[in-house]
Design a protein around this motif. Sequence first.
Motif, mmCIF file in Angstrom:
data_model
loop_
_atom_site.group_PDB
_atom_site.id
_atom_site.type_symbol
_atom_site.label_atom_id
_atom_site.label_comp_id
_atom_site.label_asym_id
_atom_site.label_seq_id
_atom_site.Cartn_x
_atom_site.Cartn_y
_atom_site.Cartn_z
ATOM 1 N N CYS A 100 78.975 -10.786 48.932
ATOM 2 C CA CYS A 100 79.790 -11.257 48.401
ATOM 3 C C CYS A 100 80.073 -11.602 47.038
ATOM 4 C CB CYS A 100 80.932 -12.217 49.359
ATOM 5 S SG CYS A 100 79.448 -14.060 49.232
ATOM 6 N N GLY A 101 78.348 -11.825 46.446
ATOM 7 C CA GLY A 101 78.786 -12.604 45.270
ATOM 8 C C GLY A 101 79.707 -13.889 44.840
ATOM 9 N N CYS A 103 79.609 -16.889 47.520
ATOM 10 C CA CYS A 103 78.680 -17.719 48.421
ATOM 11 C C CYS A 103 77.588 -18.271 47.246
ATOM 12 C CB CYS A 103 78.567 -17.497 50.000
ATOM 13 S SG CYS A 103 77.552 -17.043 50.020
ATOM 14 N N CYS A 106 74.396 -16.083 47.760
ATOM 15 C CA CYS A 106 74.265 -15.097 46.687
ATOM 16 C C CYS A 106 74.229 -15.931 45.501
ATOM 17 C CB CYS A 106 75.823 -14.765 46.644
ATOM 18 S SG CYS A 106 75.785 -13.584 47.748
ATOM 19 N N CYS A 114 72.554 -13.662 52.358
ATOM 20 C CA CYS A 114 74.448 -13.793 52.292
ATOM 21 C C CYS A 114 75.298 -13.639 53.980
ATOM 22 C CB CYS A 114 74.698 -12.858 51.063
ATOM 23 S SG CYS A 114 76.843 -12.624 51.200
HETATM 24 ZN ZN LIG Z 1 77.408 -14.198 49.583
#
Ligand SMILES: [Zn+2]
Length: 337
Positions: A100-101, A103, A106, A114
Amino acid sequence: MIPPLPSHYRAMALTRRGDPVLRAIDLALAPPGPGELLLRVARCGVCRTDLHLVDGELKLSQWPRVPGHEAVGTVVAAGAGCRRFAPSARVGVPWLHATCGACDWCHRQRENLCEDAHFTGWTVDGGYAQYLRARERFCFALPERYSDDEAAPLLCAGLIGWRALAMAPEARTLGLYGFGAAGHLVAQVALQQGRSVYAFTRPGDEAAQAHARELGVHWAGGSDDKPPSPTDGALLFAPVGDLVPIALAHSQPGSTIVCAGIHMSDIPRMPYALLWRERCVRSVANLTRRDGEEFFAWSASHPLVIRTEVFALADANEAIARLRSGQVTGAAVLDCR
Ligand SMILES: [Zn+2]
Ligand SMILES: [Zn+2]
């Protein structure tokens, strides 16, 4: 020159719930979306995780689903925003399709954890196919010294082996339980790092033990055999929970036992004395892009002898059956062209 693209492509897929066989299907070839590469797949490794998928131990929520997360292919089209790879460049596609980049995992450089990640050949279609769409940011450039056959098993067996090995940094005498695709690669990494390696195979698996000795391990035997001295760390690639107390019993105080598979049969009840004196049992989940960059940089300058057995894409079920019964020495790889 990239030839014109067909409207459909052939894949081997799980096509309905409960069906434990891959079936040949034709899928419509969609253009790559933003940030995606469309690859013509040359080779895809067959990983033990694929057996867990076929056996229903890893759940699917959508059918058909194309397995395969050790794909080597060439770029035939690139979506908006892609700029890392040129047309026709060779690219490796690993298990981690995308994260997701956003959370906490991440942001903390632990994208392997993730909870909104997607996985190649599980939550999105994978490389048991002539074509594959992948997120460019999660693909890897592959060391030129390895052929497509050789590079495919590096993408999971090699990479997860590398991550697992990093979880047992103190191990000077390393036990490897399971000597297939991952075991034979990580043994060579550990040996080149100056560690001693003991290879534990299925009891009586002379072929795997001979393969291990050929690669220079210091001892090879069955998991029911006593090694010449205790290990001080072990990696478990065989998905067999019964091996956990065995590996603990073979290990020195302070050792870490790393379970490297996504699925494992139950770990039996065991006396606390096996864990006492700071022994540790842990798992390894997925990979980060940093693992891949480190591993491919290392393996570009440290030659690995990669043993493969190549099957036609249409023979994917046979490759899986042979892997299941322990008949593959090294790594099984599908020729997807
Ligand atoms: Zn994530
Ligand atoms: Zn895998």
